[in-house]
Design a protein around this motif. Structure first.
Motif, PDB file in Angstrom:
ATOM      1  N   ALA A 110       4.139  35.850 -28.258  1.00  0.00           N
ATOM      2  CA  ALA A 110       4.150  36.914 -29.263  1.00  0.00           C
ATOM      3  C   ALA A 110       2.834  37.680 -29.255  1.00  0.00           C
ATOM      4  N   TYR A 111       1.710  36.964 -29.087  1.00  0.00           N
ATOM      5  CA  TYR A 111       0.399  37.610 -29.052  1.00  0.00           C
ATOM      6  C   TYR A 111       0.252  38.452 -27.794  1.00  0.00           C
ATOM      7  N   ILE A 112       0.739  37.921 -26.690  1.00  0.00           N
ATOM      8  CA  ILE A 112       0.670  38.654 -25.424  1.00  0.00           C
ATOM      9  C   ILE A 112       1.457  39.956 -25.529  1.00  0.00           C
ATOM     10  N   ASP A 113       2.663  39.853 -26.074  1.00  0.00           N
ATOM     11  CA  ASP A 113       3.513  41.048 -26.191  1.00  0.00           C
ATOM     12  C   ASP A 113       2.879  42.102 -27.101  1.00  0.00           C
ATOM     13  N   PHE A 115      -0.331  42.513 -27.588  1.00  0.00           N
ATOM     14  CA  PHE A 115      -1.435  43.090 -26.834  1.00  0.00           C
ATOM     15  C   PHE A 115      -0.936  44.122 -25.825  1.00  0.00           C
ATOM     16  N   LEU A 116       0.093  43.764 -25.060  1.00  0.00           N
ATOM     17  CA  LEU A 116       0.619  44.670 -24.038  1.00  0.00           C
ATOM     18  C   LEU A 116       1.132  45.968 -24.661  1.00  0.00           C
ATOM     19  N   ALA A 117       1.794  45.851 -25.807  1.00  0.00           N
ATOM     20  CA  ALA A 117       2.316  47.043 -26.482  1.00  0.00           C
ATOM     21  C   ALA A 117       1.179  47.909 -27.011  1.00  0.00           C
ATOM     22  N   ALA A 118       0.165  47.261 -27.591  1.00  0.00           N
ATOM     23  CA  ALA A 118      -0.963  48.005 -28.155  1.00  0.00           C
ATOM     24  C   ALA A 118      -1.780  48.697 -27.073  1.00  0.00           C
ATOM     25  N   ALA A 119      -1.925  48.015 -25.946  1.00  0.00           N
ATOM     26  CA  ALA A 119      -2.732  48.555 -24.856  1.00  0.00           C
ATOM     27  C   ALA A 119      -1.953  49.522 -23.975  1.00  0.00           C
ATOM     28  N   GLY A 120      -0.626  49.443 -24.041  1.00  0.00           N
ATOM     29  CA  GLY A 120       0.191  50.254 -23.147  1.00  0.00           C
ATOM     30  C   GLY A 120       0.171  49.736 -21.723  1.00  0.00           C
ATOM     31  N   PHE A 121      -0.001  48.426 -21.576  1.00  0.00           N
ATOM     32  CA  PHE A 121      -0.143  47.810 -20.258  1.00  0.00           C
ATOM     33  C   PHE A 121       1.171  47.225 -19.728  1.00  0.00           C
ATOM     34  N   ASP A 122       2.272  47.432 -20.423  1.00  0.00           N
ATOM     35  CA  ASP A 122       3.542  46.787 -20.037  1.00  0.00           C
ATOM     36  C   ASP A 122       3.907  47.009 -18.577  1.00  0.00           C
TER      37      ASP A 122
END
Length: 211
Positions: A110-113, A115-122
């Motif tokens: 959940a934390y990883i997801d 982070f990825l969404a906030a950073a736009g790194f998906d």
């Protein structure tokens, strides 16, 4: 020949460990918990941390962790504030150069997801795995073996970018070449097991190409 570069999250893509530590210390103080004898939790997973806080009473351990989550429920981690400015361009450059990329973190999924969404790194990783999805956490190599298998590469074909002693040990145990990213907020962490160290992620691609 190197085919993939696998990244840890905290400390590597964002300088977040000091903020995690601050939050724990605030909570411990409010709960009257003496943390003076606790080890350095840098790079540790939640299970390891809270077993240290309460090693015997599982019910109290769960309650403490839930209370900790509730304490900061209205103060969500603003990941964008901690991301290294060179992280996105460095990742894009590595992928443009033809290398696969993966994220292998001890953080909960959940934390990883988030982070990825906030950073736009998906879209910047071919594969993402959480240590909680593996049998054992770092310093065991399970999370890296999982990533290597998913990418279809051998350990000798991978460079891992890590920061913490536990993470570096896990990557070395998995058989990868390890580059340690120096952490501005924690300059004293032991990165001696790494094959080499870099000051910023901009330096990773030239080092990978030289291997």
């Amino acid at each position: 020949m190197i085919k993939a570069v696998v990244f840890d999250k905290d400390g590597v893509l964002l300088d977040s460990e000091a903020e995690y530590d601050r939050r724990r210390k605030v909570f411990f103080a409010e709960q009257g918990i003496d943390d003076s004898a606790f080890p350095d939790f840098y790079g540790s997973n939640n299970d390891e941390i809270w077993r240290t806080v309460e090693p015997v009473d599982e019910a109290r351990r769960v309650e403490l962790f839930e209370n900790f989550i509730q304490r900061f429920k209205n103060e969500p981690m603003v990941y964008a504030d901690y991301i290294y400015p060179e992280a996105e361009p460095a990742l894009r450059a590595i992928r443009k150069a033809g290398y696969m990329t993966a994220l292998a973190s001890s953080s909960p999924r959940a934390y990883i997801d988030k982070f990825l969404a906030a950073a736009g790194f998906d879209a910047l990783f071919d594969y993402v795995v959480s240590g909680e999805e593996c049998a054992r956490h770092k310093p065991f190599p399970d999370v890296y073996f999982n990533a290597f298998s998913a990418l279809g590469v051998e350990p000798s074909e991978v460079v891992v970018v890590e920061d913490s002693p536990k993470g570096i040990a896990a990557a070395k145990a998995a058989g990868a070449y390890v580059i340690a990213r120096r952490v501005p907020s924690s300059p004293g962490i032991d990165q001696s097991l790494a094959d080499e160290r870099v000051a910023t992620l901009d330096e990773v691609l030239p080092r990978v190409r030289a291997l």
